[in-house]
Design a protein around this motif. Sequence first.
Motif, short mmCIF file in Angstrom:
data_model
loop_
_atom_site.label_atom_id
_atom_site.label_comp_id
_atom_site.label_asym_id
_atom_site.label_seq_id
_atom_site.Cartn_x
_atom_site.Cartn_y
_atom_site.Cartn_z
N ARG A 126 36.62 42.40 39.35
CA ARG A 126 36.45 41.32 40.33
C ARG A 126 35.10 41.42 41.04
O ARG A 126 34.46 40.41 41.30
CB ARG A 126 37.59 41.34 41.35
N LEU B 129 33.58 34.43 46.45
CA LEU B 129 34.65 35.40 46.68
C LEU B 129 36.01 34.71 46.66
O LEU B 129 36.97 35.21 46.06
CB LEU B 129 34.43 36.14 48.00
N ARG C 83 39.03 35.46 44.04
CA ARG C 83 40.39 35.78 44.50
C ARG C 83 41.43 34.88 43.84
O ARG C 83 42.55 35.30 43.56
CB ARG C 83 40.49 35.61 46.01
N ASN C 84 41.06 33.62 43.63
CA ASN C 84 42.00 32.65 43.07
C ASN C 84 42.04 32.70 41.55
O ASN C 84 42.71 31.88 40.93
CB ASN C 84 41.65 31.24 43.54
#
Length: 134
Positions: free
Chosen positions: A16, A128, A132-133
């Motif tokens: 990520r 970001l 996250r999604n």
Amino acid sequence: MPLVGKDRVKRGLRDRADKLVRGVGLEAASRLIRRTPVDKGRARGNWNVAIGEMDRSHDESILDPQGAEALRMAQATILGEFRAGQTLFVTNSLPYVPELDRGHSKQAPQGMVALTVAEMQPLVGQVLAEVRNG
């Protein structure tokens, strides 16, 4: 008691983080290339993206008025090699680029670099959220 799946969690966080820095780096490079004023396309075509140290090279024979080749090369470097924790340099070493960046072109009266840097903080938040999604 040891944390079960710790390596998987670390790998997921690292992935990520890599996705975040690549997204921001690619957006920054893209904005710089697109904002660069065009006469014949030398300035747009001479943006260099490098990891770890600046690429100060330039080639006056490059003509890339749309910035397509410069963007393709930026994408190849950023998406192929750039990782969280590394330093990404986006540079243009043509001798007249500092003048363009100071607004000496009606096409870019605000320049390119300072404007792009100012946009990076909110952009980091946006990227970001996208990371996250998923």
